[in-house]
Design an enzyme around this catalytic site. Structure first.
Site, PDB file in Angstrom:
ATOM      1  N   TYR A 169       0.833  -1.193   0.000  1.00 53.44           N
ATOM      2  CA  TYR A 169       0.000   0.000   0.000  1.00 53.44           C
ATOM      3  C   TYR A 169       0.876   1.255   0.000  1.00 53.44           C
ATOM      4  O   TYR A 169       1.374   1.699   1.042  1.00 53.44           O
ATOM      5  CB  TYR A 169      -0.930   0.021   1.213  1.00 53.44           C
ATOM      6  CG  TYR A 169      -1.867  -1.162   1.329  1.00 53.44           C
ATOM      7  CD1 TYR A 169      -2.199  -1.936   0.220  1.00 53.44           C
ATOM      8  CD2 TYR A 169      -2.423  -1.507   2.560  1.00 53.44           C
ATOM      9  CE1 TYR A 169      -3.055  -3.018   0.331  1.00 53.44           C
ATOM     10  CE2 TYR A 169      -3.298  -2.584   2.676  1.00 53.44           C
ATOM     11  CZ  TYR A 169      -3.597  -3.337   1.561  1.00 53.44           C
ATOM     12  OH  TYR A 169      -4.447  -4.408   1.685  1.00 53.44           O
ATOM     13  N   HIS A 210       0.148 -12.238   1.399  1.00 51.18           N
ATOM     14  CA  HIS A 210      -0.604 -11.279   0.595  1.00 51.18           C
ATOM     15  C   HIS A 210      -0.711 -11.769  -0.850  1.00 51.18           C
ATOM     16  O   HIS A 210       0.276 -11.789  -1.577  1.00 51.18           O
ATOM     17  CB  HIS A 210       0.095  -9.917   0.640  1.00 51.18           C
ATOM     18  CG  HIS A 210      -0.784  -8.769   0.265  1.00 51.18           C
ATOM     19  ND1 HIS A 210      -0.328  -7.471   0.213  1.00 51.18           N
ATOM     20  CD2 HIS A 210      -2.099  -8.712  -0.070  1.00 51.18           C
ATOM     21  CE1 HIS A 210      -1.327  -6.667  -0.130  1.00 51.18           C
ATOM     22  NE2 HIS A 210      -2.406  -7.399  -0.317  1.00 51.18           N
TER      23      HIS A 210
END
Length: 309
Positions: A48, A131
């Site tokens: 992010y 992830h």
């Protein structure tokens, strides 16, 4: 899953400048508003904003009592420095100072967590999630999960899991590994309940807690007048019409569509919490006002009838 989370968590992709840039002040105000509203679980990732999300979160939590909040971050993408050329090309409005490198090896997992702890300014995180290991099953199962178990034994994490936008591989992880939790994005919502038949009952059976993300399916359910995107692409007309039908049903019971979208996942016994991506203090307060209002059971009964049709 071995750690406490509030029913609603703060999704930190937006404060990593997802799609559009935020100032540090705006991001900090959103995080402060979340704390003031009682949110104590924060979900972030190196991905992010090339670490920006973790740095901003760490700064916001720096003076908060460590025992009073829960942080989850993710592993599987290492950030490698590079000569900056333009903006990041993966949806975040940040300079391209690093490239992301997939790495689910033991060393890669340990390095990823070490670097996340540095950005967060913490000595441990509560939850570490693989992830998006969609194309890395063998390495994820053979190296990454054992590496996370080692880190858990060392006290650097408390709980291990996997975060994905699909449910079939998550079901494989639940069946074949000792994960504590999963983050299921977009597959148990008012518009997409594909995880309900197999994955969620499996999680109940195995005692694996489910954190539900993407409950607005990237935007179509975020307002009472559905429009925009579904799973990050323009919503098809049929999906828009279905969402608008759901909104009309909600209206009959004095409920807003995003209010129902936020409440829906928690009705399943497998789901412990819902993570909401938020980018401003106003968004936080609006969403928390929605979840504070009860949704009548009669609405769920009628919506279930629509799902069967």
């Amino acid at each position: 899953m071995g750690v406490d989370v509030t029913q609603y968590g703060f999704g930190c992709a937006p404060i990593g400048n997802l799609f559009t840039a935020l100032t540090d002040e705006t991001a900090a105000a959103a995080l402060d508003a979340a704390w003031d509203c009682g949110i104590r679980w924060y979900d972030t990732a190196p991905h992010y904003g090339l670490g920006l999300s973790e740095r901003r979160l760490g700064e916001a939590l720096r003076h908060r009592p460590r025992a009073e909040f829960t942080v989850s971050t993710k592993v599987g993408r290492l950030l490698e420095p590079c000569d900056p050329v333009g903006k990041d090309d993966q949806g975040f409005d940040v300079p391209a100072t690093h490239t992301r490198v997939w790495d689910f090896s033991r060393d890669g997992i340990r390095r990823s967590l070490t670097e996340s702890l540095e950005r967060l300014g913490l000595d441990h995180v509560d939850v570490a999630l693989l992830h998006d290991p969609d194309h890395h099953w063998k390495e994820a199962v053979g190296e990454a999960i054992p590496a996370l178990a080692e880190l858990r034994a060392e006290g650097l994490i408390k709980s291990i899991g996997v975060g994905m936008n699909q449910w079939p591989m998550l079901a494989d992880f639940v069946r074949e590994t000792e994960v504590d939790t999963i983050l299921l994005a977009g597959r148990y919502t008012l518009l997409d309940q594909s995880a309900a038949a197999e994955l969620l009952p499996l999680c109940v059976e195995r005692g694996v807690s489910v954190m539900a993300g993407g409950v607005f399916n990237s935007g179509i359910l975020a307002t009472h007048d559905p429009q925009g995107t579904y799973n990050y692409v323009p919503a098809a007309p049929a999906l828009l019409e279905r969402a608008r039908l759901l909104a009309r049903i909600c209206e009959k019971y004095g409920v807003r569509l995003p209010q129902a979208a936020l409440a829906f996942p928690l009705r399943h016994p497998a789901v412990s919490s819902v993570v909401i991506g938020m980018r401003s203090a106003d968004e936080v307060r609006q969403n928390m006002a929605l979840v504070a209002s009860p949704v009548p059971d009669e609405l769920w009964d009628e919506l279930a009838g629509v799902e069967r049709d």
